[in-house]
Design a protein around this motif. Structure first.
Motif, PDB file in Angstrom:
ATOM      1  N   GLU A  97      14.839  18.317  -0.324  1.00  0.00           N
ATOM      2  CA  GLU A  97      13.739  18.425  -1.352  1.00  0.00           C
ATOM      3  C   GLU A  97      12.431  17.728  -0.785  1.00  0.00           C
ATOM      4  N   ALA A  98      12.694  16.545  -0.111  1.00  0.00           N
ATOM      5  CA  ALA A  98      11.220  15.823   0.220  1.00  0.00           C
ATOM      6  C   ALA A  98      10.593  16.302   1.389  1.00  0.00           C
ATOM      7  N   ILE A  99      11.468  17.052   2.120  1.00  0.00           N
ATOM      8  CA  ILE A  99      11.103  17.782   3.305  1.00  0.00           C
ATOM      9  C   ILE A  99      10.115  19.030   2.874  1.00  0.00           C
ATOM     10  N   ARG A 100      10.769  19.794   2.036  1.00  0.00           N
ATOM     11  CA  ARG A 100       9.966  21.039   1.511  1.00  0.00           C
ATOM     12  C   ARG A 100       8.725  20.633   0.476  1.00  0.00           C
ATOM     13  N   SER A 101       8.648  19.270  -0.147  1.00  0.00           N
ATOM     14  CA  SER A 101       7.660  18.972  -0.934  1.00  0.00           C
ATOM     15  C   SER A 101       6.426  18.203  -0.318  1.00  0.00           C
ATOM     16  N   HIS A 102       5.581  18.958   0.270  1.00  0.00           N
ATOM     17  CA  HIS A 102       4.529  18.124   1.193  1.00  0.00           C
ATOM     18  C   HIS A 102       3.744  17.530   0.129  1.00  0.00           C
ATOM     19  N   GLY A 103       3.454  18.273  -1.077  1.00  0.00           N
ATOM     20  CA  GLY A 103       2.723  17.533  -1.926  1.00  0.00           C
ATOM     21  C   GLY A 103       2.937  16.371  -2.747  1.00  0.00           C
ATOM     22  N   LEU A 104       4.324  16.453  -2.780  1.00  0.00           N
ATOM     23  CA  LEU A 104       4.921  15.091  -3.449  1.00  0.00           C
ATOM     24  C   LEU A 104       5.096  13.861  -2.503  1.00  0.00           C
ATOM     25  N   ARG A 105       5.121  14.292  -1.127  1.00  0.00           N
ATOM     26  CA  ARG A 105       5.197  13.187  -0.330  1.00  0.00           C
ATOM     27  C   ARG A 105       3.553  12.701  -0.053  1.00  0.00           C
ATOM     28  N   GLN A 106       2.729  13.479  -0.069  1.00  0.00           N
ATOM     29  CA  GLN A 106       1.372  13.142   0.014  1.00  0.00           C
ATOM     30  C   GLN A 106       0.821  12.345  -1.098  1.00  0.00           C
ATOM     31  N   GLY A 107       1.366  12.819  -2.388  1.00  0.00           N
ATOM     32  CA  GLY A 107       0.802  12.158  -3.535  1.00  0.00           C
ATOM     33  C   GLY A 107       1.443  10.772  -3.796  1.00  0.00           C
ATOM     34  N   SER A 108       2.701  10.489  -3.152  1.00  0.00           N
ATOM     35  CA  SER A 108       3.139   9.317  -3.378  1.00  0.00           C
ATOM     36  C   SER A 108       2.677   8.163  -2.523  1.00  0.00           C
ATOM     37  N   ARG A 109       2.150   8.685  -1.578  1.00  0.00           N
ATOM     38  CA  ARG A 109       1.499   7.465  -0.422  1.00  0.00           C
ATOM     39  C   ARG A 109       0.336   6.758  -1.189  1.00  0.00           C
ATOM     40  N   ASP A 110      -0.572   7.262  -1.847  1.00  0.00           N
ATOM     41  CA  ASP A 110      -1.577   6.835  -2.778  1.00  0.00           C
ATOM     42  C   ASP A 110      -0.894   5.767  -3.942  1.00  0.00           C
ATOM     43  N   LYS A 111       0.220   6.353  -4.615  1.00  0.00           N
ATOM     44  CA  LYS A 111       0.672   5.564  -5.532  1.00  0.00           C
ATOM     45  C   LYS A 111       1.233   4.366  -5.102  1.00  0.00           C
ATOM     46  N   ASN A 112       2.093   4.539  -4.329  1.00  0.00           N
ATOM     47  CA  ASN A 112       2.860   3.485  -3.295  1.00  0.00           C
ATOM     48  C   ASN A 112       1.940   2.500  -2.686  1.00  0.00           C
ATOM     49  N   PHE A 113       0.689   2.601  -2.166  1.00  0.00           N
ATOM     50  CA  PHE A 113      -0.242   1.956  -1.657  1.00  0.00           C
ATOM     51  C   PHE A 113      -0.649   1.082  -2.502  1.00  0.00           C
ATOM     52  N   ILE A 114      -1.232   1.512  -3.604  1.00  0.00           N
ATOM     53  CA  ILE A 114      -1.707   0.735  -4.834  1.00  0.00           C
ATOM     54  C   ILE A 114      -0.752  -0.241  -5.517  1.00  0.00           C
ATOM     55  N   LEU A 115       0.659   0.355  -5.617  1.00  0.00           N
ATOM     56  CA  LEU A 115       1.546  -0.617  -6.175  1.00  0.00           C
ATOM     57  C   LEU A 115       1.925  -1.812  -5.440  1.00  0.00           C
ATOM     58  N   ILE A 116       2.152  -1.547  -4.012  1.00  0.00           N
ATOM     59  CA  ILE A 116       2.338  -2.717  -3.355  1.00  0.00           C
ATOM     60  C   ILE A 116       1.144  -3.379  -2.974  1.00  0.00           C
ATOM     61  N   LYS A 117      -0.083  -3.063  -2.889  1.00  0.00           N
ATOM     62  CA  LYS A 117      -1.450  -3.751  -2.699  1.00  0.00           C
ATOM     63  C   LYS A 117      -1.295  -4.790  -3.914  1.00  0.00           C
ATOM     64  N   GLU A 118      -1.104  -4.330  -5.227  1.00  0.00           N
ATOM     65  CA  GLU A 118      -1.394  -5.180  -6.332  1.00  0.00           C
ATOM     66  C   GLU A 118      -0.071  -6.006  -6.484  1.00  0.00           C
TER      67      GLU A 118
END
Length: 395
Positions: free
Chosen positions: A351-372
Motif C-alpha cells: 500500500e505504501a508503494i502504491r500510495s505516492h501521495g501518502l508518502r509525499q504527504g507524510s514527509r512534511d508532517k514528519n519533518f515538522i514533528l521531528i523538528k519540534e
C-alpha cells in the motif's frame, strides 16, 4: 575573580559504543558529547562486553571506564535466563569501577542509563557517597520489570524510588511507571534526540516521481526483541506483486545466521541484502536511499531509529506498540502493523508503494514533528535543567 568549574557528571550505563564502528548505546554517547560541548565534564562507566574493547580510553575529552564481568562477547540481552554468577561479578566489578571513577573525576551527580541492571550500582553509590543520582529508563529495563513480576520488578521499583529523578523516553513509559506506584512528580519524559544531519538529508531529498523499483530498509539489530523474521516472512508476499522491490537489512546480532538461512530457504536471496553493522554517521545516507522504513520490534522505548527515519523523509511502517503510537498516526504519517502478522505487513508495504501521495504527504508532517519534538538541543536543555535542580538541592 574565581572561575566556576563546570559540574562533573558520571554516566553509569549498560550500553556504550565498544569501538569506533559500534553503535550500541550510540545515543548515550551523543548525549555525553553534547553535554561535554556545553562545558560539563563527563566520565562514563560501562560493562566491557568484547575482548577487543579497552578497559580505559579517552574519547574527545570523555573518559570511558569499562568493567569486566566474564561477558565472553555476549550481551546480557542475549541470555534467555538470568546469568546469576555473571551478574554478581557485574555488580561487584561495576561498583569498584564506579567508585574509582567518581572519586578520580570529582563527580557531583551520577546519571544512570537503564534502571536494570546498572541502577542498583547507582543506589549504592548514592547512599555511600551522598550524591544524587538520576535514572533514564530506556525500554528494556521497564520491559523486564513488567514481564517479571517477582525479583526483577521489585529491583526496578527499588531503584526508581531511590533515584532523585527519573526520565522516561516515551509517554507510554511514564504511564507504566505510574501503574507501578512511582510518584509522577519525580518523572519527566525526554526522548533521545536525533542529529541535524538526518533533517538535512530530509530537506535534500527530492520530490519523487513514480518509480520502477522501491527500496525497503530495516536497520534494527538482529536480536529476538527486534523480530526481524516478521519482515523476512513478509518479503515473498511483497515480491509476488512487486518483484522488483529490494530489501536492505542493516544491523548485526545473534539471529543473523538464522535470518540469512530463512532468506535462503524462502529463495529470496536476489531481493534481500544483509549490510551488517553500518556506522551511525553513514545512516542518513542509507535512509536517503530507502523509500520505506520498517521496524518490527516487539518492544521499544522511543525508537531513535524511527525518529531518524522520519527526519530523513523515509516512509515508516512500524509495529503497533505504545511508544510507536506516540509518533505515528496510522494512515496519516506512516502505518502501524501487528507484531505477528506477516501478511498484514506485506499488504502495508504494498500500500505504501502504491500510495505516492501518502508518502509525499507524510514527509512534511514528519519533518515538522521531528523538528519540534526530537532534536538534540531540545532534549539536552531539559536534561541540564534536571541536573541543576538535583545538584542545587544536594548542595
Amino acid at each position: 575573580m574565581k572561575r566556576v568549574m563546570a559540574p562533573s557528571i558520571l554516566f553509569l550505563t549498560n550500553a556504550y559504543p565498544d569501538f569506533d564502528s559500534s553503535y550500541r548505546g550510540i545515543f548515550v554517547k551523543k548525549m555525553a558529547t553534547l553535554l561535554k560541548n556545553d562545558g560539563y565534564r563527563i566520565s562514563v562507566v560501562t560493562p566491557k562486553i568484547y575482548k577487543g574493547s579497552h578497559y580505559f580510553e579517552e574519547q574527545d575529552g570523555i573518559k570511558v571506564y569499562r568493567f569486566p564481568f566474564l561477558s565472553q562477547n555476549k550481551l546480557l540481552i542475549e541470555y534467555k535466563r538470568v546469568p546469576y554468577l555473571k551478574m554478581i561479578l557485574y555488580y561487584l566489578s561495576g561498583f569498584i569501577f564506579t567508585l574509582y571513577a567518581t572519586f578520580k573525576n570529582g563527580c557531583s551527580l551520577i546519571h544512570v542509563h537503564w534502571a536494570i541492571p546498572t541502577g542498583l550500582i547507582g543506589v549504592w553509590m548514592g547512599r555511600l557517597l551522598k550524591k544524587p543520582f538520576f535514572v533514564t529508563i530506556h525500554g528494556s529495563d521497564l520491559r523486564m520489570a513488567l514481564e517479571k513480576p517477582g525479583f526483577l520488578r521489585k529491583l526496578f521499583v527499588y531503584v526508581c524510588n531511590h533515584s532523585a529523578h527519573l526520565n522516561c523516553v516515551s509517554e507510554a513509559q511514564e504511564k507504566e511507571l505510574e501503574r507501578l506506584g512511582i510518584p509522577r512528580r519525580k518523572v519527566s519524559t525526554i526522548p533521545m534526540g536525533i542529529d541535524e544531519a538526518f533533517l538535512e538529508t530530509g530537506k535534500n531529498r527530492r520530490a519523487e516521481s513514480e518509480k520502477r523499483s522501491y527500496t525497503i530498509l530495516s536497520n534494527r539489530n538482529l536480536l529476538p526483541i527486534y523480530n526481524v523474521s516478521l519482515l523476512i516472512r513478509a518479503i515473498p508476499l511483497v515480491l509476488k506483486e512487486k518483484p522488483e522491490a529490494k530489501f536492505l537489512i542493516a544491523g548485526d546480532g545473534s539471529e543473523k545466521e538464522a535470518l540469512e538461512s530463512e532468506v535462503k530457504d524462502l529463495n529470496i536471496n536476489s531481493s534481500v541484502k544483509f549490510l551488517g553493522r553500518v556506522p551511525h554517521e553513514e545512516m542518513p545516507d542509507l535512509l536517503a536511499k530507502a523509500d520505506i522504513y520498517v521496524s518490527t520490534s516487539l518492544y521499544d522505548g522511543t525508537s531513535v531509529s524511527l525518529l531518524e527515519a522520519m527526519g530523513t523523509g523515509t516512509f515508516p511502517i512500524v509495529t503497533d506498540i505504545p511508544s510507536n503510537k506516540e509518533w505515528i498516526s496510522d494512515g496519516v504519517n506512516g502505518f502501524l502493523v501487528p507484531i505477528d502478522k506477516e501478511r498484514f505487513l506485506a499488504e502495508k508495504i504494498l500500500e505504501a508503494i502504491r500510495s505516492h501521495g501518502l508518502r509525499q504527504g507524510s514527509r512534511d508532517k514528519n519533518f515538522i514533528l521531528i523538528k519540534e519534538k526530537a532534536m538534540w538541543p531540545v532534549s539536552i536543555e531539559k536534561v541540564k535543567e534536571i541536573y541543576k535542580i538535583a545538584i542545587d538541592l544536594k548542595s
